[in-house]
Design an enzyme around this catalytic site. Structure first.
Site, mmCIF file in Angstrom:
data_model
loop_
_atom_site.group_PDB
_atom_site.id
_atom_site.type_symbol
_atom_site.label_atom_id
_atom_site.label_comp_id
_atom_site.label_asym_id
_atom_site.label_seq_id
_atom_site.Cartn_x
_atom_site.Cartn_y
_atom_site.Cartn_z
ATOM 1 C CD GLN A 219 -7.792 -17.431 5.798
ATOM 2 O OE1 GLN A 219 -6.986 -17.731 4.923
ATOM 3 N NE2 GLN A 219 -7.367 -17.359 6.944
ATOM 4 N N GLY B 135 -14.000 -3.992 17.601
ATOM 5 C CA GLY B 135 -13.727 -2.819 17.091
ATOM 6 C C GLY B 135 -14.950 -2.330 16.574
ATOM 7 C CE LYS C 40 -17.000 -3.594 8.633
ATOM 8 N NZ LYS C 40 -16.688 -4.500 9.737
#
Length: 312
Positions: free
Chosen positions: A99, A227, A194
């Site tokens: 963040q 992932g 991606k």
């Protein structure tokens, strides 16, 4: 700070395993710290050893849950109120680092907030490793010693003596890190492009470069749900890669990460021990950064340069 001033090393609850190794490298005992937990979930910190006039090094990664950050803040405040000469937070893994900017309207910048909390608590210096974004150092108004896990990961990759090695980045954002590894090892670079549908979920991925017949090493700064890195490994294996390995600085490995790694085409995945990994997987290997942090602490105390520790 001068080397003959007395110093103490203390640890939070979850980073004690690493603090003990750091103290072993420094040849000093780990300081006594008591954390008292109350039934409502609140806790209090107290030093059992005197810290008056000492340089105090507090070892604590701020990985989930947020109790680890709160422990560190209380440790800093307690040391300040106990008249420590200086307070140095040793944060191998700096949480909330993803963040680091407003990437959409009405969101917080968590990394800046955590930096402010540490400063207000009373920290005088921060020693950390592989921040998600280098510019987070600028969020602090105190000196930041930013170490790189490449100091332990690169020698390990060289020890494998892989032929036809290729370094890969799992996304465009990590291309700078991967390119630095590729230049140091003298091997080609491959990129993955991606797209995400939502956080922690990859929609599609394409390989930019040739991996056929190559031993691929995917380089990243952290692995969270695994992932991205497992999808990259599976695609590269399907494209003809001889083998696919991965290395990352921080072993977050949350949720289904371990199951994904075990079921993937990855032969192994190498991390540092900045975060403890307790789930257990035969494919996961951790390299210790205790020696690197111990040497940095020694150099900080002696006012020596730490840049010579960097391989890249």
């Amino acid at each position: 700070m001068i080397e003959n001033r007395p110093f103490k090393v203390f640890s939070g609850t979850k980073s004690r395993y690493l603090a003990e190794k750091i103290c072993e490298n420094l040849g000093c005992p780990l300081g006594n710290l008591q954390i008292t937990h109350f039934s409502d979930g609140e806790f209090a910190v107290s030093y059992e050893d005197s810290v008056r006039g000492r340089d105090v090094f507090l070892v604590q990664s701020t990985f989930p849950n947020s109790d680890n950050l709160m422990e560190l803040l209380l440790m800093i405040d307690a040391a300040k109120r106990a008249s420590a000469h200086s307070i140095i937070a040793v944060i191998p893994y700096f949480g909330w680092a993803r963040q680091d900017r407003k990437d959409k309207p009405r969101v917080s910048i968590g990394a800046k907030l955590v930096a402010d909390l540490l400063s207000v608590a009373g920290v005088n210096r921060v020693i950390t490793m592989d921040l998600h974004a280098d510019q987070i150092q600028g969020f602090f108004d105190v000196p930041v010693d930013h170490l790189y896990a490449s100091g332990v990961i690169l020698p390990y990759l060289q020890s494998l003596q892989l032929e036809d090695m290729v370094i890969a980045s799992p996304d465009v954002g990590g291309s700078k890190r991967a390119n630095t590894f590729a230049k140091y090892l003298g091997c080609p670079l491959v990129l993955c492009n991606k797209t995400r549908v939502r956080p922690n979920e990859v929609a599609s991925m394409q390989i930019i470069g040739d991996v056929e017949g190559k031993n691929v090493v995917v380089v990243d700064d952290m692995v969270d749900t695994a992932g991205t890195i497992t999808k990259a490994a599976d695609i590269m294996k399907a494209a003809g890669a001889k083998s696919v390995r991965a290395c990352a600085s921080h072993c977050v490995m949350s949720g289904p990460a371990t199951e994904r790694v075990d079921a993937s085409a990855l032969e192994e995945i190498v991390f540092t021990d900045s975060i403890p990994y307790e789930k257990g997987s035969k494919k996961v290997k951790q390299l210790s950064v205790a020696g690197m942090f111990a040497e940095t602490i020694r150099r900080v105390r002696a006012n020596e340069s730490i840049s010579s520790q960097y391989l890249i």
